[in-house]
Design a protein around this motif. Structure first.
Motif, short mmCIF file in Angstrom:
data_model
loop_
_atom_site.label_atom_id
_atom_site.label_comp_id
_atom_site.label_asym_id
_atom_site.label_seq_id
_atom_site.Cartn_x
_atom_site.Cartn_y
_atom_site.Cartn_z
N ARG A 170 128.15 47.00 36.42
CA ARG A 170 127.44 48.19 35.93
C ARG A 170 128.19 48.64 34.68
O ARG A 170 129.29 49.17 34.76
N PHE A 171 127.56 48.40 33.55
CA PHE A 171 128.19 48.75 32.29
C PHE A 171 128.05 50.24 31.99
O PHE A 171 127.05 50.87 32.34
N GLU A 172 129.05 50.77 31.31
CA GLU A 172 129.06 52.18 30.94
C GLU A 172 128.87 52.30 29.43
O GLU A 172 129.56 51.64 28.65
N LEU A 173 127.93 53.16 29.01
CA LEU A 173 127.71 53.38 27.58
C LEU A 173 128.71 54.41 27.04
O LEU A 173 129.22 55.26 27.78
N HIS A 174 128.97 54.31 25.76
CA HIS A 174 129.88 55.25 25.11
C HIS A 174 129.35 56.68 25.29
O HIS A 174 128.15 56.92 25.21
N PRO A 175 130.24 57.65 25.53
CA PRO A 175 129.79 59.04 25.71
C PRO A 175 129.02 59.60 24.51
O PRO A 175 128.26 60.56 24.66
N ALA A 176 129.22 59.01 23.33
CA ALA A 176 128.54 59.49 22.13
C ALA A 176 127.26 58.72 21.84
O ALA A 176 126.77 58.73 20.72
N CYS A 177 126.71 58.05 22.85
CA CYS A 177 125.44 57.33 22.71
C CYS A 177 124.31 58.13 23.36
O CYS A 177 124.49 58.68 24.45
N ARG A 178 123.17 58.17 22.69
CA ARG A 178 121.99 58.81 23.24
C ARG A 178 120.79 57.89 23.01
O ARG A 178 120.70 57.22 21.98
N LEU A 179 119.87 57.87 23.97
CA LEU A 179 118.65 57.06 23.86
C LEU A 179 117.46 57.99 23.79
O LEU A 179 117.40 59.00 24.50
N PHE A 180 116.50 57.64 22.94
CA PHE A 180 115.33 58.51 22.77
C PHE A 180 114.10 57.69 22.44
O PHE A 180 114.14 56.80 21.59
N GLU A 181 113.01 57.99 23.13
CA GLU A 181 111.74 57.33 22.89
C GLU A 181 110.70 58.38 22.52
O GLU A 181 110.59 59.42 23.16
N SER A 182 109.95 58.12 21.46
CA SER A 182 108.95 59.06 20.98
C SER A 182 107.66 58.33 20.65
O SER A 182 107.68 57.16 20.23
N ALA A 183 106.55 59.01 20.80
CA ALA A 183 105.25 58.45 20.41
C ALA A 183 105.01 58.57 18.91
O ALA A 183 104.02 58.05 18.40
#
Length: 254
Positions: free
Chosen positions: A147-160
């Motif tokens: 289970r990989f951990e993403l950097h705390p300063a990463c954000r994911l966003f999806e928009s139409a």
């Protein structure tokens, strides 16, 4: 005799409502209304400028007068809940979505959300690079359960909406005659801090699905399954290597 907490709460309410009748006249002394207006003016100005610093693209899209009007309403309806000014305004995108004067700007909420994520990524915690030596000690049979951990300063966003292009053409160094094609489709984005700047990357559906699954705590195997549903040719090894090297992935557990 009121307690200090009660006096502070009454004073804060009087400032937000700009109504001196909410506090005892002795608190402000003579000319209480005039004195209170000075405090209220400073509070509203400082909070407006805090919002403007986080949402410069929204400010540019709607204009200074509209932004100030919306910000004043937001400050009144959603007073700060934290002593950290960097946390103020995190619900501003949702506020804009339901703000009647902005009803015709369907893309405004997502544009504001992207700006908040940029702000959040910039102020997020740091993390040491991925411990490659530890990964090399794992048996290949265990890799699927990682289970990989993403950097705390990463954000994911999806928009139409094409929010990345909206964000790009409204930067200070952008060409003034650039026009956004609102029919270009939506975006899947990775927002991450690199050094002392924030980088925004457009992702494929498979990349976004993989990172989203890892962010949710899913195993590599389950995250890979999600990516394959988007792209049967998705190259897992290449993806993991690239995201470790650019510090999007910074740790793991079994």
């Amino acid at each position: 005799m009121h307690s200090l907490r009660e006096l502070q709460a009454a004073f804060a309410c009087a400032i937000l409502e700009q109504d001196s009748s909410r506090i005892d006249g002795s608190v402000c002394g003579g000319n209480g209304r005039e004195r209170l207006s000075v405090y209220a003016g400073n509070v509203y100005h400082n909070l407006r400028e805090a919002l403007r610093a986080v949402y410069p693209v929204v400010d540019k899209l709607v204009g200074e007068g509209f932004f100030d009007y919306a910000a004043n309403r937001y400050i009144h309806d959603h007073p700060s809940q934290s002593g950290d000014i960097q946390r103020f305004g995190y619900t501003f995108p949702t506020f804009l979505e339901h703000f009647p004067p902005a009803a015709s700007l369907a893309y405004l909420r997502d544009t504001a959300t992207l700006e908040w994520l940029v702000h959040e990524a910039f102020h997020a915690a740091d993390h040491a690079p991925f411990p490659l030596s530890l990964l090399s000690n794992l048996a290949s049979a265990e890799c699927a359960t990682l289970r990989f951990e993403l950097h705390p300063a990463c954000r994911l966003f999806e928009s139409a909406f094409p929010v990345l292009n909206i964000w790009e053409v409204n930067q200070p160094d952008a060409m003034s005659d650039e026009v956004v094609n609102m029919d270009a489709g939506g975006d899947r984005l990775l927002v991450r801090r690199v050094g002392f700047a924030v980088d925004i990357q457009a992702l494929t559906a498979a990349e976004f699905g993989m990172l989203q699954a890892l962010h949710e705590g899913q195993s590599v195997e389950d995250a890979y399954d999600r990516a394959l549903r988007c792209d049967p040719a998705f190259a897992l090894g290449e993806f993991i290597e690239r995201r470790i090297l650019d510090s999007t992935i910074v740790d793991f557990d079994l």
